[in-house]
Design a protein around this motif. Structure first.
Motif, mmCIF file in Angstrom:
data_model
loop_
_atom_site.group_PDB
_atom_site.id
_atom_site.type_symbol
_atom_site.label_atom_id
_atom_site.label_comp_id
_atom_site.label_asym_id
_atom_site.label_seq_id
_atom_site.Cartn_x
_atom_site.Cartn_y
_atom_site.Cartn_z
ATOM 1 N N ILE A 318 0.849 -1.204 0.000
ATOM 2 C CA ILE A 318 0.000 0.000 0.000
ATOM 3 C C ILE A 318 0.878 1.246 0.000
ATOM 4 O O ILE A 318 0.595 2.228 -0.693
ATOM 5 C CB ILE A 318 -0.952 -0.008 1.208
ATOM 6 N N LYS A 319 1.979 1.214 0.777
ATOM 7 C CA LYS A 319 2.910 2.355 0.795
ATOM 8 C C LYS A 319 3.545 2.539 -0.584
ATOM 9 O O LYS A 319 3.733 3.663 -1.047
ATOM 10 C CB LYS A 319 4.000 2.148 1.845
ATOM 11 N N THR A 320 3.876 1.411 -1.240
ATOM 12 C CA THR A 320 4.441 1.501 -2.588
ATOM 13 C C THR A 320 3.466 2.196 -3.532
ATOM 14 O O THR A 320 3.847 3.089 -4.290
ATOM 15 C CB THR A 320 4.760 0.093 -3.121
ATOM 16 N N ILE A 321 2.192 1.796 -3.477
ATOM 17 C CA ILE A 321 1.182 2.408 -4.340
ATOM 18 C C ILE A 321 1.051 3.903 -4.046
ATOM 19 O O ILE A 321 1.016 4.735 -4.948
ATOM 20 C CB ILE A 321 -0.176 1.702 -4.154
ATOM 21 N N THR A 322 1.007 4.244 -2.735
ATOM 22 C CA THR A 322 0.880 5.655 -2.343
ATOM 23 C C THR A 322 2.047 6.478 -2.868
ATOM 24 O O THR A 322 1.868 7.560 -3.434
ATOM 25 C CB THR A 322 0.813 5.765 -0.807
ATOM 26 N N ASP A 323 3.267 5.972 -2.680
ATOM 27 C CA ASP A 323 4.467 6.702 -3.122
ATOM 28 C C ASP A 323 4.481 6.884 -4.633
ATOM 29 O O ASP A 323 4.810 7.965 -5.145
ATOM 30 C CB ASP A 323 5.733 5.960 -2.682
ATOM 31 N N LYS A 324 4.120 5.820 -5.374
ATOM 32 C CA LYS A 324 4.143 5.898 -6.834
ATOM 33 C C LYS A 324 3.098 6.879 -7.349
ATOM 34 O O LYS A 324 3.351 7.648 -8.280
ATOM 35 C CB LYS A 324 3.897 4.518 -7.445
ATOM 36 N N VAL A 325 1.896 6.846 -6.771
ATOM 37 C CA VAL A 325 0.839 7.779 -7.190
ATOM 38 C C VAL A 325 1.242 9.216 -6.900
ATOM 39 O O VAL A 325 1.039 10.116 -7.710
ATOM 40 C CB VAL A 325 -0.496 7.436 -6.488
ATOM 41 N N GLN A 326 1.858 9.437 -5.704
ATOM 42 C CA GLN A 326 2.314 10.790 -5.358
ATOM 43 C C GLN A 326 3.367 11.267 -6.352
ATOM 44 O O GLN A 326 3.364 12.424 -6.770
ATOM 45 C CB GLN A 326 2.880 10.795 -3.942
ATOM 46 N N TYR A 327 4.256 10.360 -6.777
ATOM 47 C CA TYR A 327 5.290 10.738 -7.729
ATOM 48 C C TYR A 327 4.677 11.076 -9.087
ATOM 49 O O TYR A 327 5.046 12.076 -9.720
ATOM 50 C CB TYR A 327 6.299 9.596 -7.877
ATOM 51 N N LEU A 328 3.702 10.248 -9.554
ATOM 52 C CA LEU A 328 3.039 10.535 -10.826
ATOM 53 C C LEU A 328 2.299 11.867 -10.774
ATOM 54 O O LEU A 328 2.313 12.634 -11.735
ATOM 55 C CB LEU A 328 2.049 9.410 -11.152
ATOM 56 N N ASN A 329 1.653 12.140 -9.644
ATOM 57 C CA ASN A 329 0.932 13.401 -9.476
ATOM 58 C C ASN A 329 1.889 14.580 -9.564
ATOM 59 O O ASN A 329 1.580 15.610 -10.172
ATOM 60 C CB ASN A 329 0.191 13.388 -8.139
ATOM 61 N N THR A 330 3.076 14.433 -8.965
ATOM 62 C CA THR A 330 4.085 15.504 -9.015
ATOM 63 C C THR A 330 4.535 15.762 -10.444
ATOM 64 O O THR A 330 4.669 16.909 -10.880
ATOM 65 C CB THR A 330 5.290 15.120 -8.138
ATOM 66 N N ILE A 331 4.774 14.666 -11.209
ATOM 67 C CA ILE A 331 5.205 14.816 -12.599
ATOM 68 C C ILE A 331 4.144 15.557 -13.407
ATOM 69 O O ILE A 331 4.444 16.497 -14.151
ATOM 70 C CB ILE A 331 5.469 13.439 -13.229
#
Length: 501
Positions: A318-331
């Motif tokens: 779940i943390k992996t998903i959260t981190d990846k989504v946050q990174y995509l949102n930043t991009i």
């Protein structure tokens, strides 16, 4: 015999994995099984004879009493909430989402209600992350298509594509890629994507012509790959409308014909544009594919960890998903900022605000990214400092510098923040002990998509500093730096205390 029946009842009750709460007609708790006691944070038998309100959040208790009386009167099984989100209250005061079904029964002349309760905290988190990711894709300015590998019918098309094509989703669901590709047969198309079906290549990239509902056409750059959508084999296409690039090339060719003297300059400009385009598309493809693959893998693995003792593994994914989504949102936010800056669509909003407020927000978010042993030194004596500027731009600028300092510094290092203010200007400094910037690369560090030689293997798009520099210059500010490779960097932002409107 009664004692024996009681023991059998308790054994059966505690074998149920869901929480079980039994109450009488006055909402007094008669029995809670072990799963329920653990769920709400109570010791064995601690809830017995307590009023049911102890498990209900304070602001929901009044309405709950009304609903309870109605349920007792109807005396029928049903689920709680009827489409509404419902919550439970733990012993320590924490509120958490639940699902509950109510079952009335009678025993020894008394009427009781048994509630089966499920803690759906993790399910809610996962739903939110999935919805967030879906919104990112749907709202992307690029066109994104998902179509069935066998029938070729569109399964999903994002808003950017619908707007450019002029079709709504209802219309597109009955269409295939062939309906937007004029003079292209199904045999030709299937032959082209056969290499993806066989697995010979992972992705196809090509240029083609798309046709809108109005009949007009536009050139498109296509990134196509095979994927899974539930149990379906699908193709995912990310499309870039390259009308502007094509128009530029055509105009350039005409200009070359009549202005020979400008040939070298024009060719150099075209090469630079094509190089930038290639670098941009490659970067976008890589920066999206890697986190999306991580999200997909973690989502698949989450379905395998269903036991209580596997909670740690679930939380990891779940943390992996959260981190990846946050990174995509930043991009995506960076790309949107670049477009707005280029087209002059930025409307700055100036307000008075405390510097400590902005800095606290920046450091709070940065703390979640810190590596082992990394530490941020908070500046002293800034509680009385204020600015009349665009608060969001100040926060964006400081956040960018903080994230870079964390990313390009190793574990067990210190990041210092210094803030000073005189009568006219405020100065911010972010100082790290990271990898530094090679001297040969320093002149290009604020160029869009540029990555220093020693940072090429690290995640990033190379547009953050470019965005910050453009914003600060628009606000009559500046950003400078001093850096030594393998020693560290100091980035300095200078802004007027009062924005000039």
């Amino acid at each position: 015999m009664f004692q024996q029946n009681q023991e059998i009842f308790n054994i059966l009750l505690n074998s149920v994995s869901e929480g079980v709460v039994i109450v009488d007609e006055k909402q007094n708790i008669v029995k809670v099984n072990k799963a329920g006691e653990q769920m709400f944070g109570y010791a064995e038998n601690e809830l017995n004879n307590q009023h049911l309100n102890i498990l209900i959040p304070q602001n929901h208790r009044a309405n709950h009493g009304h609903h309870f009386k109605g349920f007792v009167k109807d005396n029928k099984k049903r689920s709680m909430g009827n489409g509404r989100d419902i919550n439970g209250a733990k012993k320590d005061g924490r509120i958490f989402p639940i699902e509950a079904s109510l079952n009335p029964f009678s025993l020894f002349g008394g009427n009781y209600i048994m509630a089966l309760v499920i803690d759906i905290t993790e399910r809610k988190k996962l739903e939110q992350e999935k919805n967030h990711l879906a919104n990112i894709i749907l709202e992307s300015l690029n066109e994104v298509y998902v179509f069935d590998a066998n029938s070729l019918l569109f399964i999903n098309v994002n808003y950017g594509a619908q707007k450019n094509l002029g079709y709504n989703m209802s219309e597109l669901s009955a269409m295939t890629p062939l309906d937007i590709k004029p003079n292209y047969t199904e045999a030709q198309f299937r032959k082209e994507i056969e290499v993806l079906k066989k697995g010979s290549v992972e992705k196809l990239e090509f240029e083609t012509l798309h046709q809108r509902k109005s009949g007009t056409t536009y050139p498109a750059n296509v990134h196509l790959q095979r994927s899974q959508f539930g149990n379906k084999d699908v193709y995912v296409a990310i499309i870039l409308d390259i009308t502007e690039q094509k128009n530029y090339t055509q105009t350039l060719e005409k200009t070359v014909e009549i202005r020979t003297d400008e040939l070298k300059t024009a060719l150099a400009a075209e090469k630079e544009l094509n190089d930038l385009k290639t670098k941009f598309l490659s970067m976008v493809s890589h920066e999206f594919k890697t986190p999306l693959s991580g999200i997909l893998t973690s989502t698949i693995l989450l379905n395998k960890y269903k036991l209580t003792e596997q909670q740690e593994k679930r939380e990891k994914h779940i943390k992996t998903i959260t981190d990846k989504v946050q990174y995509l949102n930043t991009i995506l936010n960076d790309f949107l900022s670049v477009e707005k800056l280029e087209k002059g669509k930025i409307n700055y909003k100036f307000t008075n605000f405390k510097l400590s407020k902005v800095l606290n927000e920046v450091i709070y978010n940065a703390n979640m990214l810190l590596k082992d042993g990394q530490h941020i030194n908070y500046p002293e004596n800034i509680d009385d400092l204020s600015l009349y500027q665009d608060e969001k731009i100040v926060e964006l600028s400081l956040s960018n510098l903080m994230y870079n300092a964390i990313k390009y510094s190793s574990e067990h290092t210190i990041i210092n923040i210094e803030i000073s203010q005189d009568e006219t200007d405020t100065t911010f400094k972010v100082i790290d002990n990271g990898i530094g910037i090679p001297e040969v690369d320093q002149k290009n560090i604020f160029n869009r998509y540029f990555r220093a030689e020693n940072a090429l293997l690290m995640q990033g798009t190379g547009i953050g500093l470019n965005i910050v520099k453009d914003h600060l210059e628009n606000l009559n500010g500046s950003i400078t730096f001093e850096s030594t490779e393998n020693i560290g960097s100091t980035f300095t932002i200078k802004l007027p205390n009062k924005a000039q409107i």
